[in-house]
Scaffold this active site. Structure first.
Site, short mmCIF file in Angstrom:
data_model
loop_
_atom_site.label_atom_id
_atom_site.label_comp_id
_atom_site.label_asym_id
_atom_site.label_seq_id
_atom_site.Cartn_x
_atom_site.Cartn_y
_atom_site.Cartn_z
N ASP A 1 0.83 -1.20 0.00
CA ASP A 1 0.00 0.00 0.00
C ASP A 1 0.87 1.25 0.00
O ASP A 1 0.57 2.25 -0.64
CB ASP A 1 -0.89 0.02 1.25
N PHE B 1 2.33 1.95 -3.33
CA PHE B 1 1.26 2.45 -4.20
C PHE B 1 1.02 3.93 -3.92
O PHE B 1 0.94 4.76 -4.83
CB PHE B 1 -0.02 1.64 -3.97
N ASP B 2 0.93 4.27 -2.63
CA ASP B 2 0.70 5.68 -2.27
C ASP B 2 1.81 6.58 -2.79
O ASP B 2 1.57 7.71 -3.20
CB ASP B 2 0.59 5.82 -0.74
N SER C 1 -35.66 -6.02 -16.55
CA SER C 1 -35.32 -6.83 -15.37
C SER C 1 -35.51 -8.30 -15.73
O SER C 1 -35.71 -8.64 -16.89
CB SER C 1 -36.16 -6.41 -14.17
N LEU C 2 -35.45 -9.17 -14.75
CA LEU C 2 -35.55 -10.60 -15.03
C LEU C 2 -36.79 -11.19 -14.39
O LEU C 2 -37.22 -10.73 -13.33
CB LEU C 2 -34.33 -11.32 -14.44
N GLU D 1 -24.99 -17.82 -13.59
CA GLU D 1 -24.25 -16.75 -12.92
C GLU D 1 -24.82 -16.50 -11.54
O GLU D 1 -25.94 -16.90 -11.25
CB GLU D 1 -24.39 -15.44 -13.73
N LYS E 1 -26.48 -14.06 -8.78
CA LYS E 1 -27.35 -12.89 -8.83
C LYS E 1 -26.91 -11.95 -7.72
O LYS E 1 -27.15 -12.20 -6.54
CB LYS E 1 -28.82 -13.30 -8.65
N ASP F 1 -26.59 -8.85 -5.26
CA ASP F 1 -27.63 -8.07 -4.60
C ASP F 1 -27.15 -6.64 -4.39
O ASP F 1 -26.54 -6.30 -3.37
CB ASP F 1 -27.95 -8.74 -3.25
N ARG G 1 -30.47 2.35 -13.28
CA ARG G 1 -31.62 1.81 -13.99
C ARG G 1 -32.77 2.82 -14.10
O ARG G 1 -33.38 2.96 -15.15
CB ARG G 1 -32.15 0.58 -13.26
N GLU H 1 -23.65 -4.84 -11.66
CA GLU H 1 -24.27 -4.55 -10.38
C GLU H 1 -23.24 -3.90 -9.46
O GLU H 1 -22.14 -4.43 -9.29
CB GLU H 1 -24.75 -5.87 -9.76
N TYR I 1 -22.05 -8.06 -15.99
CA TYR I 1 -22.66 -9.32 -16.43
C TYR I 1 -23.40 -9.27 -17.76
O TYR I 1 -24.10 -10.20 -18.12
CB TYR I 1 -23.59 -9.87 -15.35
N LYS J 1 -28.91 -17.86 -18.18
CA LYS J 1 -29.09 -17.20 -19.48
C LYS J 1 -28.78 -18.18 -20.61
O LYS J 1 -27.98 -19.09 -20.44
CB LYS J 1 -28.12 -16.01 -19.59
N LYS K 1 -34.40 -17.15 -7.17
CA LYS K 1 -34.11 -16.47 -5.90
C LYS K 1 -33.97 -17.51 -4.79
O LYS K 1 -34.84 -18.37 -4.63
CB LYS K 1 -35.27 -15.54 -5.56
N CYS L 1 -37.37 3.84 30.77
CA CYS L 1 -36.03 3.38 30.40
C CYS L 1 -35.57 2.28 31.36
O CYS L 1 -35.62 2.45 32.58
CB CYS L 1 -35.06 4.56 30.45
N CYS M 1 -32.48 3.82 33.51
CA CYS M 1 -32.55 4.95 34.44
C CYS M 1 -33.97 5.26 34.87
O CYS M 1 -34.18 6.16 35.69
CB CYS M 1 -31.88 6.18 33.84
N CYS N 1 -34.95 7.37 25.22
CA CYS N 1 -34.85 7.82 26.61
C CYS N 1 -34.32 9.25 26.54
O CYS N 1 -33.21 9.46 26.03
CB CYS N 1 -33.89 6.94 27.40
N CYS O 1 -28.49 9.05 31.97
CA CYS O 1 -28.77 7.63 31.74
C CYS O 1 -27.44 6.90 31.47
O CYS O 1 -26.72 7.25 30.52
CB CYS O 1 -29.71 7.54 30.54
S1 IVH Z 1 -28.79 -9.87 -16.36
C1 IVH Z 1 -31.70 -8.50 -19.59
N1 IVH Z 1 -27.23 -10.98 -14.59
O1 IVH Z 1 -31.02 -8.59 -11.13
C2 IVH Z 1 -30.92 -9.10 -18.48
N2 IVH Z 1 -28.83 -9.39 -13.82
O2 IVH Z 1 -34.04 -8.87 -11.30
C3 IVH Z 1 -30.36 -8.12 -17.58
N3 IVH Z 1 -28.70 -8.92 -11.42
O3 IVH Z 1 -31.84 -5.87 -13.15
C4 IVH Z 1 -29.93 -8.56 -16.28
N4 IVH Z 1 -27.05 -10.29 -10.97
O4 IVH Z 1 -29.89 -5.64 -11.46
C5 IVH Z 1 -28.24 -10.10 -14.79
N5 IVH Z 1 -25.74 -12.00 -13.14
C6 IVH Z 1 -26.73 -11.14 -13.35
C7 IVH Z 1 -27.30 -10.39 -12.30
C8 IVH Z 1 -28.36 -9.52 -12.58
C9 IVH Z 1 -27.89 -9.40 -10.47
C10 IVH Z 1 -29.78 -7.94 -11.14
C11 IVH Z 1 -29.90 -6.84 -12.16
C12 IVH Z 1 -31.26 -7.05 -12.78
C13 IVH Z 1 -31.99 -7.74 -11.70
C14 IVH Z 1 -33.14 -8.53 -12.26
#
Ligand code: IVH
Length: 682
Positions: free
Chosen positions: A34, A37-38, A83-84, A113, A115, A117, A136, A173, A225, A288, A312, A407, A410, A425, A431
C-alpha cells in the site's frame, strides 16, 4: 523536468497505477505494498499539479472523488434496461427449461451466474474510455452517476488491450462488500446516524450522494454481467464476457456454462450453500441462454427477456424458542428490543439473538413469552424474527410481551416522536449507557483520539464514579487512577478479563488526555456528540461558525444555510444548546483548554471560498512562502495553474515577478492581486 519529460512520466505513472488498481481491486492480488502504491500516486499528483496541462479527466489521481453536483442529469438508456423474471422453485426452472426447448430445440448452452444483490448500472465506453454511467431508473431513463462511478476502483476508466469495440455498453451490479458495509455502519453508529439495514441499501444510498468524495469513502465494488453493442467480438454472451475480462472488467469467476437443467440444479445447490463464504451478498442465481441468435428467437416480454431467468434463494429459516426480550439503550438513547433465543444453527452461524426493531414490530408479531418463532437471515446480516409458530403456543400459560414505557437503565419515561418508530430515553445526561456511550464516542479515534482510554477503561472510570461527563476526564490525577481494577466477563469468548491500572497504564492515560487538548475545533465539535452531527458535518459547521459562541447562538434558519445541514440536523443542534447541562459541559471543557475555535494557522483556512477560481502565483511573498500560498489556494477549493491564459481568474503577484507575466495579465485583463488582497479573500 522539461514539459516533454513530464508528459512521458505522467503517462508512465498513470499506466502503472491503473495496472496496480486492476491487480488490487479486480484480481484481488496486490502486486505492491500500500505504501509503495501511495508513493506512486503522490508522485503523479505532484507532477499533475506542476503541469496541469497534462491532467487527464480520467487520471487515477481523480478517483478519490471531489466533484459535488446539484442533482443528477436524467439520461435516456440507449437500450432499455429490463429486469428478469423470478423463480423460487425447481419446478419453475423446469417450466423455463421446457419453454426454451420448445422454441429452440435441444442444441443450446446455458450460462449460470450469481445474482448480485446491489443496484444495476449501465456503463458506456467510447474508444476505450468510460463516458457515462447510468442507473436503472424506470428502465427507460436513469440518473447519470458518472462522477460517483469513477470512484469505484474496480471499474476501469480506460480499457486495456486494443480489441474492444469503438462503442459499447456493459451492465452490471454495484455492490457493497461486507467489510465496507460493516465499517460504514460502525462509523454511522459512532456519529449517532441511522444504520443501513443491508449492503444493498447502503450501495444504492451511496450512489445517490451528490458529493463524490463521500462516495469514494464507501468502498463499493462492481461485477459486470451483460454486454450490449453493435460490433461485439463474439456472437455469444459467455465468450464476450470472458473477453471483457481482458479489457479490465471485473467478471465473476463463478460464471459457468452447462448443457441441461441438471447443470442448473447443481449450480443453484452449490451456491445456496457456498454463498456464506462470499464477501458480498447474492440473492440467487441467473440462468441465461448463451447464443445471441437463440436469444433473439426466444425474444422478450414487455418487462424481461425470455432467454434468461432468475432463481431467488429462499432466505434460510429455522424455528426456535423465544426466551426473553431485552430492551437495549444506545448511545443516543434509542431503544432497541432484542430477542434472546434458544441457540440455533442458521446459514452458517449459531443464532442466539435477533433484533425486533421497534414497538410496532413487536406488536405486529404478537409475541408471547416461550413462543416458538421463525428466524430468517435474508439480505440482512442480523437475523430477524419473521413470525410466530402459533401452533406451538401453549395458550393456557402464554403471556404477551409488553413494550416498556420507562427506560430500563434509568427509569425515565420514554418518548416517541411523531412519525418515528423508535422510542428514546430523553435523559441524555443522566442515563448510564448514554453517558458511557458519549464518553466512548468522545475519546474515539476520529474525535479526541484518547486511545489509551479504550477497551473497557471508560467503563471502569464510570463505575468508580470518577467520570460522568467528558469534562471530568480532565480532572483525573495519578492518585485517582492508580490501582483501579475490575473483572469483566466476556460473553462472546466465554472468559474473564481483568482490567487493572498499573503505573504505565496510568501514565499513558494521563498523557492521552493531555494531548487531546491539541485536537482542533472541528473534531471537538464532533466529539461532544450532538445527535446527527457526524465528522463531515462537524467540519462544515466549524468552518462556517469559526467558534463555539457564534455556533451556539445560531438559529434554525441560519443553520439551514450551512452546506450539508438540513432541518433534522439543525433542530438537533438547537435542542442540544437548549440543554443547560450541555452548556455547562462546554464551559468546563473550555476552562481545561480544549479548543473551541478554529486556530488561525494552517488548517483553519480550509473552505470552498475559492471554488472554481484559478490562480497564477508568481514572485516572492512576505507573510507566506509561495508553496504555502499554493497550498492555501487548493485547500480553499481554488486551482493553481502555471501559466496565464484567458481562463485565469487572478494573478497573485509578489515581489520580483517577471515583467512578461505582468504584460500578459494586462493584455488579457486578468486582475492582479497582492498577498493581502488574497488573504482578505479568505
Ligand atoms: S442480467 C436483460 N445478470 O437482477 C438481463 N442481472 O431482477 C439483464 N442482477 O436488473 C440482467 N445479478 O440488477 C443479470 N448475473 C446477473 C445479475 C443480474 C444481479 C440484477 C440486475 C437485474 C436484476 C433482475
Amino acid at each position: 523536468m522539461t514539459k516533454e519529460e513530464a508528459k512521458i512520466k505522467i503517462e508512465k505513472l498513470t499506466k502503472e497505477i491503473n495496472e496496480h488498481n486492476y491487480s488490487y481491486y479486480v484480481l484481488d492480488k496486490p502486486a505492491i505494498s500500500d505504501r509503495d502504491f501511495d508513493l506512486l500516486l503522490e508522485e503523479l499528483i505532484k507532477l499533475e499539479k506542476e503541469f496541469p496541462e497534462f491532467l487527464d479527466t480520467n487520471s487515477p489521481s481523480l478517483r478519490v472523488g471531489g466533484e459535488i453536483i446539484k442533482e443528477f442529469k436524467q439520461v435516456k438508456h440507449k437500450y432499455q434496461m429490463l429486469s428478469l423474471g423470478n423463480t423460487y422453485s425447481f419446478e419453475e426452472i423446469k417450466e423455463f427449461d421446457d419453454r426454451v426447448k420448445k422454441n429452440i430445440g435441444d442444441d443450446f448452452e446455458y450460462v449460470c451466474e450469481l445474482k448480485y444483490d446491489g443496484l444495476s448500472i449501465g456503463l458506456t465506453y467510447e474508444n476505450g474510455i468510460l463516458k457515462q454511467a447510468v442507473t436503472r431508473g424506470d428502465g427507460e431513463t436513469g440518473d447519470d452517476v458518472t462522477v460517483n462511478v469513477k470512484t469505484i476502483k474496480s471499474i476501469p476508466v480506460r480499457l486495456s488491450g486494443k480489441d474492444f469495440p469503438d462503442k459499447f455498453e456493459i451492465r452490471g451490479e454495484i455492490i457493497m462488500p461486507h467489510k465496507s458495509f460493516e465499517m460504514l455502519n460502525r462509523e454511522r453508529e459512532e456519529a449517532g446516524e441511522q444504520l443501513f439495514a443491508n449492503p444493498r441499501n447502503a450501495a444504492s444510498g451511496s450512489m445517490k450522494m451528490l458529493d463524490s468524495k463521500e462516495v469514494s469513502k464507501r468502498k463499493l465494488d462492481c461485477f459486470l454481467y451483460y454486454l450490449l453493442g453493435e460490433d461485439l467480438p463474439f456472437n455469444s454472451h459467455y465468450e464476450n464476457l470472458r473477453k471483457a475480462k481482458t479489457w479490465g472488467f471485473k467478471i465473476s469467476e463463478y460464471m459457468v456454462k452447462c448443457h441441461d437443467i441438471n447443470g442448473i440444479y447443481e449450480y443453484i445447490k452449490t451456491w445456496e450453500k457456498e454463498k456464506e463464504n462470499l464477501n458480498f451478498d447474492i440473492d440467487g442465481a441467473v440462468i441465461k441462454i448463451n447464443s445471441y441468435k437463440q436469444q433473439e428467437i426466444l425474444g422478450y416480454t414487455s418487462k424481461s427477456p425470455r432467454w434468461a431467468i432468475a432463481y431467488k434463494f429462499k432466505a434460510e429459516r429455522v424455528s426456535t424458542k423465544l426466551l426473553s426480550v431485552d430492551f437495549q439503550v444506545g448511545r443516543t438513547g434509542a431503544i432497541t428490543p432484542v430477542a434472546n433465543l434458544e441457540p440455533v444453527h442458521l446459514a452458517g452461524t449459531v443464532v442466539k439473538r435477533a433484533t425486533l426493531h421497534n414497538a410496532d414490530q413487536v406488536e405486529r408479531l404478537d409475541l408471547h413469552y416461550n413462543d416458538y418463532v421463525f428466524v430468517e437471515k435474508g439480505g440482512e446480516i442480523i437475523p430477524k424474527i419473521i413470525s410466530v409458530d402459533e401452533t406451538k403456543r401453549d395458550k393456557t400459560i402464554a403471556k404477551k410481551i409488553k413494550y416498556i414505557s420507562n427506560c430500563p437503565e434509568c427509569g425515565t419515561l420514554l418518548i416517541r416522536k411523531e412519525g418515528e418508530a423508535i422510542h428514546y430515553c430523553p435523559n441524555e445526561t443522566g442515563c448510564p449507557p448514554q453517558i458511557k456511550g458519549k464518553l466512548e464516542h468522545f475519546i474515539s479515534r476520529k474525535a479526541m483520539n484518547i486511545e489509551s482510554l479504550g477497551e473497557g477503561k471508560i467503563e471502569l472510570l464510570f463505575d468508580n464514579k470518577l467520570v460522568k461527563t467528558p469534562a471530568d476526564l480532565y480532572d483525573l490525577t495519578y492518585e485517582k487512577l492508580f490501582g483501579l481494577e475490575k473483572t469483566y466477563f466476556l460473553e462472546e469468548q466465554q472468559k474473564e478479563r481483568i482490567v487493572k491500572f498499573k503505573e504505565k497504564t496510568v501514565e499513558n492515560i494521563l498523557k492521552g488526555i493531555k494531548d487531546s487538548k491539541k485536537i482542533p475545533f472541528e473534531r471537538v465539535l464532533f466529539a461532544i456528540g450532538i445527535r446527527y452531527v457526524g465528522e463531515t458535518v462537524a467540519k462544515k459547521l466549524a468552518l462556517h461558525y469559526r467558534n463555539i459562541d457564534t455556533f451556539k447562538n445560531a438559529d434554525l434558519d441560519d443553520l439551514n444555510n450551512v452546506e450539508e445541514v438540513g432541518s433534522k440536523i439543525a433542530e438537533s443542534i438547537v435542542s442540544y444548546f437548549r440543554n443547560n447541562k450541555n452548556i455547562e459541559l462546554i464551559e468546563k471543557l473550555k476552562s481545561h483548554g480544549i479548543k473551541f475555535e478554529v486556530s488561525e494557522s494552517s488548517a483553519s483556512f480550509i473552505s470552498n471560498k475559492l471554488s472554481g477560481k484559478s490562480f497564477v502565483v508568481s514572485g516572492i511573498f512576505k507573510k507566506f512562502s509561495r508553496d504555502q500560498i499554493k497550498k492555501m489556494i487548493e485547500e480553499n477549493g481554488g486551482k493553481n495553474v502555471s501559466s496565464i491564459s484567458a481562463k485565469t481568474d487572478f494573478l497573485l503577484a509578489g515581489e520580483n515577478m517577471g515583467p512578461e507575466k505582468m504584460k500578459k495579465a494586462a493584455k488579457l485583463n486578468i486582475p492582479l492581486i497582492t498577498e493581502d488582497d488574497f488573504l482578505k479573500m479568505l
